[in-house]
Design a protein around this motif. Structure first.
Motif, PDB file in Angstrom:
ATOM      1  N   SER A  21       0.847  -1.187   0.000  1.00  0.00           N
ATOM      2  CA  SER A  21       0.000   0.000   0.000  1.00  0.00           C
ATOM      3  C   SER A  21       0.883   1.237   0.000  1.00  0.00           C
ATOM      4  O   SER A  21       2.104   1.130   0.205  1.00  0.00           O
ATOM      5  N   GLY A  79       1.054   3.591  -2.555  1.00  0.00           N
ATOM      6  CA  GLY A  79       1.325   4.173  -3.859  1.00  0.00           C
ATOM      7  C   GLY A  79       0.409   5.352  -4.149  1.00  0.00           C
ATOM      8  O   GLY A  79      -0.549   5.614  -3.426  1.00  0.00           O
ATOM      9  N   GLY A  80       0.711   6.048  -5.203  1.00  0.00           N
ATOM     10  CA  GLY A  80      -0.106   7.192  -5.588  1.00  0.00           C
ATOM     11  C   GLY A  80       0.586   8.029  -6.638  1.00  0.00           C
ATOM     12  O   GLY A  80       1.582   7.609  -7.229  1.00  0.00           O
ATOM     13  N   SER A  81       0.041   9.213  -6.850  1.00  0.00           N
ATOM     14  CA  SER A  81       0.606  10.149  -7.817  1.00  0.00           C
ATOM     15  C   SER A  81       1.255  11.305  -7.078  1.00  0.00           C
ATOM     16  O   SER A  81       0.677  11.846  -6.140  1.00  0.00           O
ATOM     17  N   LEU A 115       7.021   9.585  -1.163  1.00  0.00           N
ATOM     18  CA  LEU A 115       5.994   8.607  -0.848  1.00  0.00           C
ATOM     19  C   LEU A 115       6.604   7.563   0.065  1.00  0.00           C
ATOM     20  O   LEU A 115       7.816   7.305   0.000  1.00  0.00           O
ATOM     21  N   THR A 119       1.654  -2.009  -5.984  1.00  0.00           N
ATOM     22  CA  THR A 119       1.004  -0.717  -5.792  1.00  0.00           C
ATOM     23  C   THR A 119       1.618   0.264  -6.790  1.00  0.00           C
ATOM     24  O   THR A 119       2.835   0.283  -6.978  1.00  0.00           O
ATOM     25  N   GLN A 120       0.778   1.062  -7.429  1.00  0.00           N
ATOM     26  CA  GLN A 120       1.234   1.933  -8.514  1.00  0.00           C
ATOM     27  C   GLN A 120       1.796   3.234  -7.973  1.00  0.00           C
ATOM     28  O   GLN A 120       1.197   3.883  -7.110  1.00  0.00           O
ATOM     29  N   VAL A 121       2.945   3.618  -8.525  1.00  0.00           N
ATOM     30  CA  VAL A 121       3.560   4.905  -8.220  1.00  0.00           C
ATOM     31  C   VAL A 121       3.703   5.678  -9.526  1.00  0.00           C
ATOM     32  O   VAL A 121       4.263   5.156 -10.494  1.00  0.00           O
TER      33      VAL A 121
END
Length: 125
Positions: free
Chosen positions: A7, A9-11, A18, A119-121
């Protein structure tokens, strides 16, 4: 049942930070690490930690910017990512193995047995 759940991740914009988290359950691991994969590219080792010797190992592209750490009380491994760059964009995976991996093998994806879903970064310029 072995589970690695990532968990955090984000923009974020370039230069930002992050912190990723990986909660491990159902497994006693000796080495745990973070990997990332951008579209069309191979999975790349980012950082790894050997629990018995508290050794850490980082990929050249993240040295000095990323830090891997572990909280035993929470069965959680973290990846603190600072000074993020657009080239850090990708899906980040947590991986663990029962063996004490050594040297370059700590960042070699095929040596790890257990994997999370990722999780996407995304880092924008």
């Amino acid at each position: 049942q072995v589970q690695l759940v990532e968990s955090g991740g984000g923009s974020v914009q370039a230069g930002g930070s992050l912190r990723l988290s990986c909660v491990a359950s159902g497994v006693t691991y000796a080495t745990i690490g973070w990997f990332r994969q951008a579209p069309g590219k191979e999975r790349e080792g980012v950082a790894s930690l050997r629990t018995n010797y508290v050794d850490t190992y980082y990929g050249d592209s993240v040295k000095g910017r990323f830090t891997i750490s572990r909280d035993n009380t929470k069965n959680t491994v973290y990846l603190q990512m600072n000074s993020l760059k657009p080239e850090d964009t990708g899906m980040y995976y947590c991986a663990a193995d029962n063996f004490n991996l050594v040297g370059d093998r700590m960042l070699l994806a095929r040596t790890y047995k257990y994997w999370g879903q990722g999780t996407q970064v995304t880092v924008s310029s």
